[in-house]
Motif scaffolding. Structure first.
Motif, PDB file in Angstrom:
ATOM      1  N   PRO A   1      51.617  41.450  50.349  1.00  0.00           N
ATOM      2  CA  PRO A   1      51.737  42.850  49.975  1.00  0.00           C
ATOM      3  C   PRO A   1      51.565  43.052  48.478  1.00  0.00           C
ATOM      4  CG  PRO A   1      53.515  42.201  51.455  1.00  0.00           C
ATOM      5  CD  PRO A   1      52.756  40.963  51.126  1.00  0.00           C
ATOM      6  N   HIS A   2      51.990  42.070  47.680  1.00  0.00           N
ATOM      7  CA  HIS A   2      51.848  42.240  46.243  1.00  0.00           C
ATOM      8  C   HIS A   2      50.530  41.730  45.704  1.00  0.00           C
ATOM      9  CE1 HIS A   2      56.207  43.194  45.374  1.00  0.00           C
ATOM     10  NE2 HIS A   2      55.484  44.133  44.803  1.00  0.00           N
ATOM     11  N   ALA A   3      49.732  41.178  46.635  1.00  0.00           N
ATOM     12  CA  ALA A   3      48.387  40.750  46.293  1.00  0.00           C
ATOM     13  C   ALA A   3      48.340  39.863  45.065  1.00  0.00           C
ATOM     14  CB  ALA A   3      47.481  41.956  46.131  1.00  0.00           C
ATOM     15  N   ASP A   4      47.872  40.423  43.949  1.00  0.00           N
ATOM     16  CA  ASP A   4      47.647  39.582  42.792  1.00  0.00           C
ATOM     17  C   ASP A   4      48.935  39.273  42.016  1.00  0.00           C
ATOM     18  OD1 ASP A   4      47.557  42.250  42.511  1.00  0.00           O
ATOM     19  OD2 ASP A   4      46.153  42.271  40.852  1.00  0.00           O
ATOM     20  N   MET A   5      50.062  39.409  42.699  1.00  0.00           N
ATOM     21  CA  MET A   5      51.348  39.143  42.058  1.00  0.00           C
ATOM     22  C   MET A   5      51.884  37.823  42.604  1.00  0.00           C
ATOM     23  SD  MET A   5      53.672  40.036  40.042  1.00  0.00           S
ATOM     24  CE  MET A   5      52.682  41.476  39.632  1.00  0.00           C
TER      25      MET A   5
ATOM     26  N   TRP B   1      55.589  37.451  37.924  1.00  0.00           N
ATOM     27  CA  TRP B   1      56.762  38.316  38.004  1.00  0.00           C
ATOM     28  C   TRP B   1      57.817  37.912  36.961  1.00  0.00           C
ATOM     29  CZ3 TRP B   1      57.722  42.816  40.114  1.00  0.00           C
ATOM     30  CH2 TRP B   1      59.038  43.230  40.246  1.00  0.00           C
TER      31      TRP B   1
ATOM     32  N   ALA C   1      57.375  36.141  34.293  1.00  0.00           N
ATOM     33  CA  ALA C   1      56.857  36.350  32.938  1.00  0.00           C
ATOM     34  C   ALA C   1      57.032  37.803  32.517  1.00  0.00           C
ATOM     35  CB  ALA C   1      55.391  35.952  32.879  1.00  0.00           C
ATOM     36  N   MET C   2      56.823  38.716  33.484  1.00  0.00           N
ATOM     37  CA  MET C   2      56.954  40.146  33.183  1.00  0.00           C
ATOM     38  C   MET C   2      58.388  40.509  32.831  1.00  0.00           C
ATOM     39  SD  MET C   2      54.377  42.037  35.836  1.00  0.00           S
ATOM     40  CE  MET C   2      55.831  42.634  36.614  1.00  0.00           C
TER      41      MET C   2
ATOM     42  N   PHE D   1      60.786  40.808  49.565  1.00  0.00           N
ATOM     43  CA  PHE D   1      60.277  40.731  48.197  1.00  0.00           C
ATOM     44  C   PHE D   1      59.959  39.284  47.805  1.00  0.00           C
ATOM     45  CE2 PHE D   1      61.218  39.909  43.739  1.00  0.00           C
ATOM     46  CZ  PHE D   1      60.252  40.710  43.147  1.00  0.00           C
TER      47      PHE D   1
END
Lengths: 189, 189
Positions: A112-116, A121, A123-124, A153
């Motif tokens: 669902p978060h694809a390129d995540m 995460w 790092a963000m 999640f």
DNA sequence: GCTAAACCGTGAAGCGGTAGTCGGGTCAAC
DNA sequence: GTTGACCCGACTACCGCTTCACGGTTTAGC
């Protein structure tokens, strides 16, 4: 009473669409003017409102016809079937995304978060100023307020089932104040 | 040399599909038998393999034709465009999922976060010790690293399309150091 | 009363990417 | 020579509309 283009514009539809709905018997005007113009009553308008709501959910004309026919008796079955279809359609598109990404040699767009993924995460959050302790508090809070969403999640970040369950267990434990469970390394391995 | 049905079956296609590809000039057999049967060469087969790969990624016949025409020169632009389209299509379907889930009064099983909403999410981050400034930095970072995932994430929190686009725009602007765009209230209204 | 624009009607055809169906031809095995 | 599997081109159907063509009606301004 509304004329065809007037009603169409109220719902952001084209005149053609209402002509089509009339032709297939989904929505027929309840009257005609002297010049044989279609005249839609407020009841017709209400029906169109329902139709638009269903169409926005991607139901077929046929589905909508049957839903309107059974007048709120047991609409849920049709809706549930469509919901299932949507899930499948989304998965199909995600497969295509992955195939294309592979052709472009881009990091595969997966869940669902694809390129995540987990690393991005973390790092963000770090870039936003969170430290290990803050991340642990966040997991604890997540687990307390919405355990199922927490699980989904974690999975969406590409973490496997086993590890996700472990993280949740630690979060739940930590929330109760068990000091021996402090293993922040699990959250940022 | 392969005959039409034979080749079709090798790729799990129907005879009609190959007839169609011939008609539209996407794949024409390089030979004919005495009885005027289509005869496909190994080179035709290879071309079909490429076509199938592209079709599985959901590219249109027209896209595939242009990709095959430019023989690997700059395929990436078409593919990237399609990838973007796919992202949009998936988002559209997810919107439909939410609408349907709402009709069924189900906690949206579709979105990645399901029973998660904006308020809960913000409360969780705050509990972990994040302040407004940290949340803004986080949005900026999210937008910079994974704009599409950012969008999907906002939608999954129940934020509507318009507001999601606004938040992303502000995040992008803030990332470039434009001070006048500092409006943290948008992130936590 | 006249004209022009904007509306209305009906009917037919078109879009994409197949799936399927028709009547008739071809081929290999018995 | 006959059976049955395969092939041919040409056609239709699907969905949810849209577009086109052609002609009648309403509305506004002069």
């Amino acid at each position: 009473m509304y004329r065809i283009t007037e009603l169409a514009r109220q719902f952001g539809l084209s005149r053609s669409t209402l002509l089509y709905y009339d032709r297939v018997g989904l929505l027929s005007p309840s009257g005609r003017s002297g010049a044989d113009y279609r005249l839609y009553s407020p009841a017709d308008r209400a029906r169109l409102e329902t139709i638009c709501a269903y169409r926005k959910a991607g139901l077929t004309i046929e589905d909508i016809r049957s839903l309107l026919a059974m007048e709120g008796d047991d609409t849920s079955e049709v809706l549930r079937r469509r919901l299932k279809e949507l899930g499948e359609d989304i998965r199909d598109l995600q497969v295509k995304q992955r195939l294309l990404a592979g052709m472009l040699r881009i990091t595969a767009a997966g869940g669902p978060h694809a390129d995540m993924d987990k690393e991005t995460w973390i790092a963000m959050l770090r870039a936003a100023g969170m430290d290990d302790a803050a991340m642990e508090r966040w997991h604890v809070e997540f687990e307390r307020r919405a355990p199922e969403a927490h699980h989904r999640f974690l999975i969406s970040l590409g973490i496997n089932e086993t590890e996700a369950l472990l993280i949740r267990k630690l979060s739940a434990g930590a929330g109760k104040g068990k000091e021996e469970n402090r293993r922040t390394d699990v959250f940022q391995p």
